[in-house]
Design an enzyme around this catalytic site. Structure first.
Site, PDB file in Angstrom:
ATOM      1  N   GLY A  11       0.837  -1.200   0.000  1.00  0.00           N
ATOM      2  CA  GLY A  11       0.000   0.000   0.000  1.00  0.00           C
ATOM      3  C   GLY A  11       0.866   1.242   0.000  1.00  0.00           C
ATOM      4  CB  SER A  13       4.336   6.387   1.705  1.00  0.00           C
ATOM      5  OG  SER A  13       4.907   6.963   2.854  1.00  0.00           O
ATOM      6  N   GLY A  14       2.139   5.766   4.218  1.00  0.00           N
ATOM      7  CA  GLY A  14       1.160   6.391   5.107  1.00  0.00           C
ATOM      8  C   GLY A  14      -0.193   5.695   5.122  1.00  0.00           C
ATOM      9  CB  ALA A  15      -1.646   2.902   3.172  1.00  0.00           C
ATOM     10  N   GLY A  16      -0.809   2.769   6.344  1.00  0.00           N
ATOM     11  CA  GLY A  16      -1.003   2.122   7.648  1.00  0.00           C
ATOM     12  C   GLY A  16      -0.334   0.769   7.803  1.00  0.00           C
ATOM     13  CE  LYS A  17       3.576   0.131   3.186  1.00  0.00           C
ATOM     14  NZ  LYS A  17       3.029   1.478   2.989  1.00  0.00           N
ATOM     15  CB  THR A  18       4.597   0.856  10.005  1.00  0.00           C
ATOM     16  OG1 THR A  18       5.421   0.844   8.837  1.00  0.00           O
ATOM     17  CG2 THR A  18       5.468   0.724  11.232  1.00  0.00           C
ATOM     18  CB  SER A  85       5.679  -4.398  -2.442  1.00  0.00           C
ATOM     19  OG  SER A  85       4.673  -4.507  -1.470  1.00  0.00           O
TER      20      SER A  85
HETATM   21  P1  ADP Z   1       2.908   3.016   6.234  1.00  0.00           P
HETATM   22  O1  ADP Z   1       3.675   2.023   7.055  1.00  0.00           O
HETATM   23  O2  ADP Z   1       1.895   2.366   5.336  1.00  0.00           O
HETATM   24  O3  ADP Z   1       3.763   4.003   5.519  1.00  0.00           O
HETATM   25  P2  ADP Z   1       2.230   4.111   8.802  1.00  0.00           P
HETATM   26  O4  ADP Z   1       1.669   2.951   9.562  1.00  0.00           O
HETATM   27  O5  ADP Z   1       3.635   4.524   9.071  1.00  0.00           O
HETATM   28  O6  ADP Z   1       2.003   3.865   7.239  1.00  0.00           O
HETATM   29  O7  ADP Z   1       1.305   5.400   9.027  1.00  0.00           O
HETATM   30  C1  ADP Z   1      -0.109   5.336   8.999  1.00  0.00           C
HETATM   31  C2  ADP Z   1      -0.663   6.509   9.804  1.00  0.00           C
HETATM   32  O8  ADP Z   1      -2.095   6.480   9.711  1.00  0.00           O
HETATM   33  C3  ADP Z   1      -0.315   6.423  11.272  1.00  0.00           C
HETATM   34  O9  ADP Z   1      -0.078   7.724  11.765  1.00  0.00           O
HETATM   35  C4  ADP Z   1      -1.596   5.852  11.899  1.00  0.00           C
HETATM   36  O10 ADP Z   1      -1.767   6.240  13.259  1.00  0.00           O
HETATM   37  C5  ADP Z   1      -2.667   6.469  11.013  1.00  0.00           C
HETATM   38  N1  ADP Z   1      -3.926   5.728  10.947  1.00  0.00           N
HETATM   39  C6  ADP Z   1      -5.148   6.255  11.148  1.00  0.00           C
HETATM   40  N2  ADP Z   1      -6.096   5.337  11.013  1.00  0.00           N
HETATM   41  C7  ADP Z   1      -5.487   4.171  10.730  1.00  0.00           C
HETATM   42  C8  ADP Z   1      -5.957   2.844  10.499  1.00  0.00           C
HETATM   43  N3  ADP Z   1      -7.257   2.536  10.524  1.00  0.00           N
HETATM   44  N4  ADP Z   1      -5.031   1.891  10.209  1.00  0.00           N
HETATM   45  C9  ADP Z   1      -3.720   2.202  10.164  1.00  0.00           C
HETATM   46  N5  ADP Z   1      -3.216   3.436  10.399  1.00  0.00           N
HETATM   47  C10 ADP Z   1      -4.089   4.424  10.671  1.00  0.00           C
END
Ligand code: ADP
Length: 175
Positions: A11, A13-18, A85
Site C-alpha cells: 500500500g 506510504s502512510g496507508a497504515g502498513k507499519t 511494494s
Molecule cells: P505506512 O507504514 O503504510 O507508511 P504508517 O503505519 O507509518 O504507514 O502510518 C499510517 C498513519 O495512519 C499512522 O499515523 C496511523 O496512526 C494512522 N492511521 C489512522 N487510522 C489508521 C488505520 N485505521 N489503520 C492504520 N493506520 C491508521
C-alpha cells in the site's frame, strides 16, 4: 513444526502498513508464535542500503525481502513484510517464491495518506525535493486478488489487524 507463513502488506506510504503490523505482531504472539517483521524502511537502511527508487532498484529491494521471507517461512516462522511494494509483477514473484503468502492490500486514498503525511515525505515530493515518490510521480499498482483488504480510512487499526488474523485462522495457520 508449525506451518510458516508470510503476511505481505502492500500500500501507499502512510496507508497504515507499519501501524497495523505493530498490532498484528501482538496478536500473533498471543497465539504463541514467533514472528519476524521486515519493515520496508528498516530494510532500506541495512539489507538494501544504497538502493534507490527506480523500478530496477525497487524490484531488487522486494526480491531481497521475498528471499528472506522465504527462508523464514519454510522454517515455520510467522513473517510480516511491510513495504510499499508497488509493482504487481514483483509481488507475484514474492508469492511464487514464498508460497504460504497472504497478501494484504492496505487501501487508503492518496489524499488521506497525504493529509496524514506521517514522515513529511508527501510535502517533499510535492515540492519536488523527492523524485519517484509512489502515488505522486511513480505508479502504484493495486493488487487484483489480495487475500485481505484493509480500508484504513474507514476501519480502526484493531479492525484491520483482526481481519488479517481471521484470514490466517481461516487458512489454517494457527491449527
Ligand atoms: P505506512 O507504514 O503504510 O507508511 P504508517 O503505519 O507509518 O504507514 O502510518 C499510517 C498513519 O495512519 C499512522 O499515523 C496511523 O496512526 C494512522 N492511521 C489512522 N487510522 C489508521 C488505520 N485505521 N489503520 C492504520 N493506520 C491508521
Amino acid at each position: 513444526m508449525q506451518k510458516g507463513f508470510t503476511v505481505w502488506f502492500t500500500g501507499l506510504s502512510g496507508a497504515g502498513k507499519t501501524t497495523i503490523t505493530e498490532r498484528l505482531v501482538e496478536l500473533i504472539q498471543e497465539k504463541g508464535r514467533n514472528v519476524e517483521v521486515l519493515d520496508g524502511d528498516v530494510v532500506r537502511t541495512n539489507l538494501s542500503k544504497g538502493l534507490g527508487f527506480s523500478k530496477e532498484d525497487r524490484d531488487t529491494n522486494i526480491k531481497r525481502i521475498a528471499f528472506v521471507c522465504k527462508l523464514l517461512t519454510r522454517n515455520g516462522a510467522a513473517v510480516i513484510s511491510a513495504a510499499i511494494s508497488p509493482y504487481r509483477d514483483i509481488r507475484q514473484h514474492a508469492r511464487d517464491e514464498i508460497k504460504n503468502f497472504v497478501e494484504v492490500y492496505v487501501s487508503c486514498p492518496l489524499e488521506v495518506c497525504e493529509s496524514r503525511d506521517v514522515k513529511g515525505l508527501y510535502a517533499k515530493a510535492r515540492a519536488g525535493e523527492i523524485k519517484q515518490f509512489t502515488g505522486i510521480d511513480d505508479p502504484y499498482e493495486e493488487p487484483l486478488n489480495p487475500e485481505v483488504v484493509c480500508e484504513t480510512d474507514k476501519e480502526t487499526v484493531e479492525q484491520s489487524a483482526q481481519k488479517v488474523m481471521a484470514k490466517l485462522e481461516e487458512l489454517g495457520y494457527f491449527a
